[in-house]
Design a protein around this motif. Sequence first.
Motif, short mmCIF file in Angstrom:
data_model
loop_
_atom_site.label_atom_id
_atom_site.label_comp_id
_atom_site.label_asym_id
_atom_site.label_seq_id
_atom_site.Cartn_x
_atom_site.Cartn_y
_atom_site.Cartn_z
N ILE A 1 -11.43 28.68 33.36
CA ILE A 1 -11.11 27.59 33.43
C ILE A 1 -9.28 27.98 33.48
O ILE A 1 -8.57 27.25 34.21
CB ILE A 1 -11.19 26.87 31.90
CG1 ILE A 1 -12.64 26.31 32.07
CG2 ILE A 1 -10.06 25.51 31.85
CD1 ILE A 1 -13.27 25.54 30.84
N TYR A 2 -8.98 28.86 32.58
CA TYR A 2 -7.45 29.13 32.61
C TYR A 2 -7.15 29.80 34.20
O TYR A 2 -6.05 29.34 34.71
CB TYR A 2 -7.21 30.30 31.82
CG TYR A 2 -7.18 29.94 30.19
CD1 TYR A 2 -6.55 28.60 29.79
CD2 TYR A 2 -7.77 30.36 29.02
CE1 TYR A 2 -6.45 27.97 28.66
CE2 TYR A 2 -7.94 30.06 27.80
CZ TYR A 2 -7.12 28.78 27.63
OH TYR A 2 -7.15 28.30 26.58
N LEU A 3 -8.05 30.64 34.66
CA LEU A 3 -7.70 31.10 36.04
C LEU A 3 -7.62 30.15 37.12
O LEU A 3 -6.62 30.08 37.93
CB LEU A 3 -8.66 32.03 36.21
CG LEU A 3 -8.50 32.92 37.70
CD1 LEU A 3 -7.31 33.62 37.69
CD2 LEU A 3 -9.67 33.85 37.87
N ILE B 1 -9.76 22.02 20.50
CA ILE B 1 -9.28 21.64 21.49
C ILE B 1 -10.01 21.45 22.76
O ILE B 1 -10.67 22.50 23.02
CB ILE B 1 -8.26 22.91 21.89
CG1 ILE B 1 -7.23 22.96 20.58
CG2 ILE B 1 -7.45 22.63 22.98
CD1 ILE B 1 -6.16 24.19 20.58
N PRO B 2 -10.17 20.37 23.41
CA PRO B 2 -11.10 20.25 24.61
C PRO B 2 -10.21 20.76 25.81
O PRO B 2 -9.41 20.07 26.45
CB PRO B 2 -11.24 18.63 24.69
CG PRO B 2 -9.74 18.17 23.98
CD PRO B 2 -9.54 18.96 23.14
N ILE B 3 -10.28 22.22 26.13
CA ILE B 3 -9.58 22.57 27.02
C ILE B 3 -9.44 22.35 28.42
O ILE B 3 -8.55 21.98 29.06
CB ILE B 3 -9.95 24.29 27.15
CG1 ILE B 3 -9.70 24.83 25.59
CG2 ILE B 3 -9.15 25.10 28.16
CD1 ILE B 3 -10.35 26.42 25.51
N LEU C 1 -6.28 20.70 30.16
CA LEU C 1 -5.66 21.14 31.27
C LEU C 1 -5.74 20.36 32.51
O LEU C 1 -4.70 20.39 33.33
CB LEU C 1 -6.29 22.68 31.62
CG LEU C 1 -6.14 23.91 30.63
CD1 LEU C 1 -7.00 25.05 31.14
CD2 LEU C 1 -4.74 24.10 30.31
N GLY C 2 -6.67 19.56 32.53
CA GLY C 2 -6.72 18.58 33.65
C GLY C 2 -5.59 17.48 33.40
O GLY C 2 -4.87 17.11 34.53
N ALA C 3 -5.34 17.00 32.34
CA ALA C 3 -3.97 16.29 32.13
C ALA C 3 -2.81 16.90 32.44
O ALA C 3 -1.69 16.26 32.94
CB ALA C 3 -4.12 15.75 30.57
N SER C 4 -2.67 18.14 32.08
CA SER C 4 -1.40 19.13 32.53
C SER C 4 -1.34 18.99 33.92
O SER C 4 -0.31 19.04 34.48
CB SER C 4 -1.68 20.48 31.89
OG SER C 4 -1.67 20.37 30.46
N LEU C 5 -2.56 19.41 34.74
CA LEU C 5 -2.54 19.23 36.13
C LEU C 5 -1.99 17.78 36.69
O LEU C 5 -1.36 17.76 37.72
CB LEU C 5 -3.61 19.61 36.65
CG LEU C 5 -4.11 21.24 36.64
CD1 LEU C 5 -5.47 21.42 37.20
CD2 LEU C 5 -2.99 22.08 37.19
#
Length: 418
Positions: free
Chosen positions: A6-8, A76-78, A82-86
């Motif tokens: 997911i991080y990648l 933390i729902p990763i 991260l989707g919200a950050s994108l």
Amino acid sequence: MLTNQIYLLFSAVLIALGLAAFFLARARASHLRMNGTAMVAQPDQYAWFSVLSTAGPALLAAALGAFVLLLLGADIPILYLLGASLAVAVIGLLVGLVQVRPDFHARQAIERVIHGILAAAALVSIVTTLGILISIVFEAVRFFQMQGFWDFITGTTWAPGNSFLAAAGRGAENASAAQFGSVPLFAGTFIITLIAMLVAIPVGLLAAIYMAEFAPARVRNLAKPVLEVLAGIPTVVYGFFAAITVAPIIVDVAGFFGLEASFNNALAPGIVMGIMIIPFISSLSDDVINAVPDSMRQGSLALGMTKAETIASVVLPAATPGIISASLLAVSRALGETMIVVMAAGMRPNLTANPLEDMTTVTVRIVAALTGDQEFESAETLSAFALGLVLFVVTLALNMVSVIMIRRFREKYRTNDL
């Protein structure tokens, strides 16, 4: 999906959005410029602003979201975070493209962002210091609710006894009166620090004067790196050297003069600690002495003063503020040293002015109180925070005194210069 994947994926998408923002903004700015529109910034500046508006808010949103969730103690729902950050990154990309217009100062906007980043980096040290102070104060207050502040400051006996049993509810099994007088600890700290400074300041300052004023270039280029190697040696190695080599020598020398010395004495760690902090003084003092304008030296020599008189009457007074700062840094380093003291001076709180006897320091007792199978609620464990708070205040007072001295020397130097 695995967390690493997911991080990648997040990193890859964010990089792709950043590249898209860069090329789209530059192409739009170049197109406007080719059509004869007067632009207040270069196309590349608009491009980099678009990259900042894309990646910056996304990374900030991810960091703040994770911090808030951790602060609330929630999972933390990763994937969602991260989707919200994108999504924030996409909005930032659109904003960056909209800002590609003739009246938008992209260069000034980038400079403001860089200025904010630098200010935030400078603020980190202040926030960290406040965080350390707050964490120490709260636990120290708990200790002073158990033990009197005045007894802690003026007491001459440090004997925690079985205070940890009392905290565990078993104080009646082996009752003993706990005493937390910090005077022996601070006395040992200051004595060992004084010995270290008596070794480090003369040797370090004389070495700096030689390298800055007398040493040929070849000697300086060789001696300065070799001297600075002392700062990179692990303190445990210095501790071995103090305990195995220096302490027996001190015992033999003291015996030769009819004095009795313990193998765990304050003189050995003080001398070795002084050797360890020589580079702090010599390197910084060397830089400060070299920063003195050469015109002052030439003027002094032209008036008939010798080189030694020039150094004593002109160079060193001009470099005094920097030398004081270097000495203060060395004092702070000596006050915080633990390993050398543990290995060479022992851990017994001993109120004495004889450096040939064993004694200990504040930092050693802090380590001893916070290690082992101790009850955290006990007075002995909480005493570490009280000691840390007093040591923090002492260090702060030294800093304030040094700042006052530096300002006075600078004012005197300016007056003489005029």
